[in-house]
Design a protein around this motif. Structure first.
Motif, PDB file in Angstrom:
ATOM      1  N   GLY A 164       5.305  27.257  22.230  1.00 26.61           N
ATOM      2  CA  GLY A 164       5.167  26.179  21.249  1.00 26.61           C
ATOM      3  C   GLY A 164       6.002  24.951  21.558  1.00 26.61           C
ATOM      4  O   GLY A 164       6.334  24.176  20.666  1.00 26.61           O
ATOM      5  N   LYS A 165       6.344  24.755  22.849  1.00 28.30           N
ATOM      6  CA  LYS A 165       7.103  23.550  23.215  1.00 28.30           C
ATOM      7  C   LYS A 165       6.189  22.323  23.179  1.00 28.30           C
ATOM      8  O   LYS A 165       4.980  22.435  23.416  1.00 28.30           O
ATOM      9  CB  LYS A 165       7.649  23.691  24.649  1.00 28.30           C
ATOM     10  CG  LYS A 165       8.757  24.713  24.791  1.00 28.30           C
ATOM     11  CD  LYS A 165       9.132  24.867  26.269  1.00 28.30           C
ATOM     12  CE  LYS A 165       8.024  25.513  27.048  1.00 28.30           C
ATOM     13  NZ  LYS A 165       8.192  25.564  28.477  1.00 28.30           N
ATOM     14  N   LEU A 166       6.793  21.152  22.962  1.00 27.97           N
ATOM     15  CA  LEU A 166       6.038  19.894  22.980  1.00 27.97           C
ATOM     16  C   LEU A 166       5.469  19.631  24.372  1.00 27.97           C
ATOM     17  O   LEU A 166       4.309  19.227  24.524  1.00 27.97           O
ATOM     18  CB  LEU A 166       6.977  18.741  22.575  1.00 27.97           C
ATOM     19  CG  LEU A 166       6.430  17.325  22.703  1.00 27.97           C
ATOM     20  CD1 LEU A 166       5.346  17.066  21.656  1.00 27.97           C
ATOM     21  CD2 LEU A 166       7.544  16.286  22.553  1.00 27.97           C
ATOM     22  N   GLY A 167       6.293  19.838  25.385  1.00 23.98           N
ATOM     23  CA  GLY A 167       5.864  19.557  26.760  1.00 23.98           C
ATOM     24  C   GLY A 167       6.324  20.635  27.711  1.00 23.98           C
ATOM     25  O   GLY A 167       6.867  21.665  27.297  1.00 23.98           O
ATOM     26  N   ARG A 207      -0.327  14.533  28.671  1.00 19.87           N
ATOM     27  CA  ARG A 207       0.576  15.577  29.193  1.00 19.87           C
ATOM     28  C   ARG A 207       1.826  14.932  29.806  1.00 19.87           C
ATOM     29  O   ARG A 207       2.936  15.414  29.605  1.00 19.87           O
ATOM     30  CB  ARG A 207      -0.169  16.443  30.223  1.00 19.87           C
ATOM     31  CG  ARG A 207       0.701  17.476  30.934  1.00 19.87           C
ATOM     32  CD  ARG A 207      -0.157  18.494  31.707  1.00 19.87           C
ATOM     33  NE  ARG A 207      -1.120  17.870  32.582  1.00 19.87           N
ATOM     34  CZ  ARG A 207      -0.866  17.439  33.823  1.00 19.87           C
ATOM     35  NH1 ARG A 207       0.330  17.603  34.343  1.00 19.87           N
ATOM     36  NH2 ARG A 207      -1.816  16.843  34.537  1.00 19.87           N
ATOM     37  N   PHE A 208       1.606  13.810  30.505  1.00 21.84           N
ATOM     38  CA  PHE A 208       2.771  13.128  31.087  1.00 21.84           C
ATOM     39  C   PHE A 208       3.750  12.711  29.978  1.00 21.84           C
ATOM     40  O   PHE A 208       4.963  12.832  30.129  1.00 21.84           O
ATOM     41  CB  PHE A 208       2.373  11.872  31.883  1.00 21.84           C
ATOM     42  CG  PHE A 208       1.425  12.116  33.028  1.00 21.84           C
ATOM     43  CD1 PHE A 208       1.278  13.380  33.593  1.00 21.84           C
ATOM     44  CD2 PHE A 208       0.666  11.064  33.549  1.00 21.84           C
ATOM     45  CE1 PHE A 208       0.397  13.590  34.658  1.00 21.84           C
ATOM     46  CE2 PHE A 208      -0.211  11.269  34.610  1.00 21.84           C
ATOM     47  CZ  PHE A 208      -0.352  12.535  35.154  1.00 21.84           C
ATOM     48  N   LEU A 209       3.205  12.208  28.870  1.00 21.94           N
ATOM     49  CA  LEU A 209       4.072  11.749  27.780  1.00 21.94           C
ATOM     50  C   LEU A 209       4.820  12.931  27.162  1.00 21.94           C
ATOM     51  O   LEU A 209       6.031  12.865  26.941  1.00 21.94           O
ATOM     52  CB  LEU A 209       3.243  11.013  26.707  1.00 21.94           C
ATOM     53  CG  LEU A 209       4.020  10.521  25.488  1.00 21.94           C
ATOM     54  CD1 LEU A 209       5.167   9.587  25.872  1.00 21.94           C
ATOM     55  CD2 LEU A 209       3.095   9.798  24.502  1.00 21.94           C
ATOM     56  N   ARG A 210       4.103  14.039  26.921  1.00 24.56           N
ATOM     57  CA  ARG A 210       4.782  15.218  26.339  1.00 24.56           C
ATOM     58  C   ARG A 210       5.847  15.736  27.303  1.00 24.56           C
ATOM     59  O   ARG A 210       6.949  16.082  26.903  1.00 24.56           O
ATOM     60  CB  ARG A 210       3.745  16.308  26.003  1.00 24.56           C
ATOM     61  CG  ARG A 210       2.873  15.951  24.815  1.00 24.56           C
ATOM     62  CD  ARG A 210       1.967  17.083  24.400  1.00 24.56           C
ATOM     63  NE  ARG A 210       0.879  17.351  25.323  1.00 24.56           N
ATOM     64  CZ  ARG A 210       0.847  18.342  26.209  1.00 24.56           C
ATOM     65  NH1 ARG A 210       1.856  19.192  26.301  1.00 24.56           N
ATOM     66  NH2 ARG A 210      -0.203  18.505  27.002  1.00 24.56           N
ATOM     67  N   ASN A 211       5.485  15.778  28.597  1.00 27.90           N
ATOM     68  CA  ASN A 211       6.451  16.290  29.586  1.00 27.90           C
ATOM     69  C   ASN A 211       7.676  15.383  29.719  1.00 27.90           C
ATOM     70  O   ASN A 211       8.789  15.871  29.909  1.00 27.90           O
ATOM     71  CB  ASN A 211       5.798  16.400  30.969  1.00 27.90           C
ATOM     72  CG  ASN A 211       4.885  17.615  31.089  1.00 27.90           C
ATOM     73  OD1 ASN A 211       4.865  18.475  30.209  1.00 27.90           O
ATOM     74  ND2 ASN A 211       4.136  17.687  32.165  1.00 27.90           N
ATOM     75  N   ALA A 212       7.441  14.068  29.644  1.00 24.92           N
ATOM     76  CA  ALA A 212       8.533  13.114  29.927  1.00 24.92           C
ATOM     77  C   ALA A 212       9.615  13.133  28.856  1.00 24.92           C
ATOM     78  O   ALA A 212      10.709  12.615  29.074  1.00 24.92           O
ATOM     79  CB  ALA A 212       7.974  11.704  30.077  1.00 24.92           C
ATOM     80  N   LYS A 213       9.326  13.751  27.722  1.00 29.61           N
ATOM     81  CA  LYS A 213      10.349  13.787  26.665  1.00 29.61           C
ATOM     82  C   LYS A 213      11.480  14.758  27.029  1.00 29.61           C
ATOM     83  O   LYS A 213      12.659  14.493  26.717  1.00 29.61           O
ATOM     84  CB  LYS A 213       9.702  14.176  25.321  1.00 29.61           C
ATOM     85  CG  LYS A 213      10.632  14.105  24.127  1.00 29.61           C
ATOM     86  CD  LYS A 213      11.112  12.683  23.856  1.00 29.61           C
ATOM     87  CE  LYS A 213      12.332  12.685  22.939  1.00 29.61           C
ATOM     88  NZ  LYS A 213      13.000  11.394  22.857  1.00 29.61           N
ATOM     89  N   ALA A 214      11.133  15.868  27.677  1.00 29.82           N
ATOM     90  CA  ALA A 214      12.158  16.900  27.932  1.00 29.82           C
ATOM     91  C   ALA A 214      13.312  16.411  28.809  1.00 29.82           C
ATOM     92  O   ALA A 214      14.479  16.630  28.468  1.00 29.82           O
ATOM     93  CB  ALA A 214      11.514  18.148  28.537  1.00 29.82           C
ATOM     94  N   PRO A 215      13.032  15.730  29.932  1.00 28.76           N
ATOM     95  CA  PRO A 215      14.151  15.326  30.792  1.00 28.76           C
ATOM     96  C   PRO A 215      15.101  14.307  30.161  1.00 28.76           C
ATOM     97  O   PRO A 215      16.202  14.104  30.656  1.00 28.76           O
ATOM     98  CB  PRO A 215      13.454  14.746  32.032  1.00 28.76           C
ATOM     99  CG  PRO A 215      12.120  15.405  32.040  1.00 28.76           C
ATOM    100  CD  PRO A 215      11.734  15.524  30.600  1.00 28.76           C
ATOM    101  N   VAL A 216      14.668  13.676  29.073  1.00 23.07           N
ATOM    102  CA  VAL A 216      15.577  12.763  28.366  1.00 23.07           C
ATOM    103  C   VAL A 216      16.560  13.597  27.527  1.00 23.07           C
ATOM    104  O   VAL A 216      17.572  13.106  27.047  1.00 23.07           O
ATOM    105  CB  VAL A 216      14.752  11.774  27.504  1.00 23.07           C
ATOM    106  CG1 VAL A 216      15.633  10.901  26.630  1.00 23.07           C
ATOM    107  CG2 VAL A 216      13.895  10.886  28.400  1.00 23.07           C
TER     108      VAL A 216
END
Ligand code: CAA
Length: 405
Positions: free
Chosen positions: A201-204, A352-361
């Protein structure tokens, strides 16, 4: 002298990873992401291409390439999906490079060699439910029992929690000494009392494997203490100097993917009688992506250059990680904007790029931690003193000797 060019070997490496991603990841990634499925075969295939220990010396089973070659691998992997770059970050950046820096010869032979060859997978256990940014708040304990330590506690948000064979685990051996009472251990999954559980259930990064690991009276032999008792905080921070470097490089891959998809769409889609790429406000978003990519790369390769020179790079790596992850999040947000309503659906990969890009921040030092670090450096409240142990400079010793002969 400054050198901004890639070697022939690095150019070939980039091409190889790019075609691997186009062949082995891109055709399937949307389905894996939807199913929250981590394809373990990718790591095996990366091992087959000698990509699991790119910057580990050949004498320890790696490819012996320089640290910026690891950045290239991370960029190209994240162009496919953040999940697989994260896997390499954790395996090589946080675990194997830390063994290279801090391990005894026996520990390197036993754990680093198989990890660099890719026959075993390594991961990193630092974060806990109540200890993220505030590392010293961790609660896991390692209590001496004869020749062993008994480990109790749990870790969360651990990438490769169900996949890794070996974990670097940080625990208190003496709580009274605050951060100087933390020690680092190499822990094997197969030992009694170890268990793991994925978070769904993670965002990205839904195609990644992330979750909790638990230690219930896990017996760790003293040979598996990494560094000295009480050196754990330093070891964790130096590991993050390498992990953050790979995260920063990966962010460049997200920006590349955003650019690729957006440029394609700009030529496909017309509004008001012309391609949307001809509208200046769209050009502005594309131009910002390009600027973000080029600035991020310069910061990443500078940090890699310092690693090659054997110079501490905590400050430069933190800046690269902070800026490139922010640029990647902005690029992904703009890529969705360029795609309009279509970008809001999974018909295109930009959502998907937007959801994924949140985690590394958030991971490997939040944007806020890096902002504070940079402020402190400039104001003179923080400084990077030379360390007792650094990563080996590149070319590695045996390569230098070979070149002289
Ligand atoms: N290398 C070696 N030693 C280091 C170091 C480094 N990079 N950074 C600090 N140290 C040493 C210092 O020299 C100091 O040593 P002494 O006590 O002997 O003087 C000691 O460690 C304490 O350092 P600081 O004073 O800098 O410690 P601080 O309390 O100010 O910590 C912090 C600051 C920057 C907030 C730090 O706690 C931090 O970076 N927090 C973020 C944690 C983080 O990034 N977590 C990520 C988890 S892993 C992850 O996310 C992986 C994943 O899932 C993919």
């Amino acid at each position: 002298m400054m050198n901004f060019s890639f070697s022939e070997e690095q150019t070939m490496l980039r091409k190889m990873v790019r075609s691997f991603v186009d062949r082995e990841i891109n055709p399937y990634i949307q389905e894996w992401d939807e199913k929250q499925y981590f394809e373990r075969g990718i790591m095996k295939r990366l091992a087959g291409l000698d990509l699991m220990g790119v910057c580990i010396p050949e004498e320890y089973g790696g490819s012996g390439m320089d640290y910026n070659s690891l950045a290239i691998v991370c960029e190209e992997l994240e162009r496919g999906d953040t999940a697989f770059r994260t896997a390499v970050s954790v395996h090589t950046g946080l675990n194997s490079m830390t063994l290279l820096q801090w391990g005894t010869e026996e520990q390197k032979q036993k754990y680093l060699v198989p990890q660099a060859r890719g026959t075993k997978v390594g991961a990193f256990g630092l974060t806990e439910p109540n200890a993220g940014s505030d590392v010293a708040a961790l609660q896991t304990t390692a209590v001496k029992d004869g020749e062993d330590y008994i480990l109790n506690g749990s870790k969360t948000w651990i990438s490769l929690c169900d996949v890794a064979d070996n974990f670097l685990v940080f625990a208190y051996t003496d709580k009274t000494k605050k951060h100087k009472g933390i020690s680092a251990f190499i822990v094997e999954r197969e030992w009694p009392g170890f268990s793991s559980k994925a978070i769904k259930g993670k965002l990205g990064i839904r195609a990644g494997n992330t979750g909790e690991i638990f230690f219930d009276n896990v017996r760790v032999p003293k040979e598996n203490l990494l560094g000295e008792e009480g050196e754990g905080f330093k070891i964790a921070m130096s590991a993050l100097d390498n992990g953050r470097f790979t995260v920063a490089a990966g962010a460049c891959g997200t920006i590349m993917a955003c650019l690729e998809e957006s440029v394609k769409y700009c030529h496909e889609r017309s509004t008001f009688g012309k391609e949307i790429g001809k509208h200046q406000l769209v050009q502005q978003m594309i131009a910002k992506m390009e600027a973000g990519l080029q600035m991020s790369r310069l910061l990443v390769y500078r940090a890699g250059y310092l690693k090659n020179e054997g110079i501490r790079n905590t400050r430069e790596t933190s800046l690269a990680k902070w800026q490139s992850c922010d640029f990647a999040l902005e690029a992904a947000n703009d890529a969705v904007q360029i795609h309009g309503a279509y970008g809001f659906s999974n018909e295109y990969p930009v959502e998907r790029f937007l959801r994924n890009a949140k985690a590394p921040v958030i991971y490997e030092g939040t944007r806020e931690i890096h902002t504070v670090m940079q402020g402190e450096y400039v104001l003179g409240y923080r400084e990077d003193k030379p360390l007792s142990k650094t990563l080996p400079a590149w070319p590695f010793e045996n390569q230098r000797e070979a070149a002289i002969k």
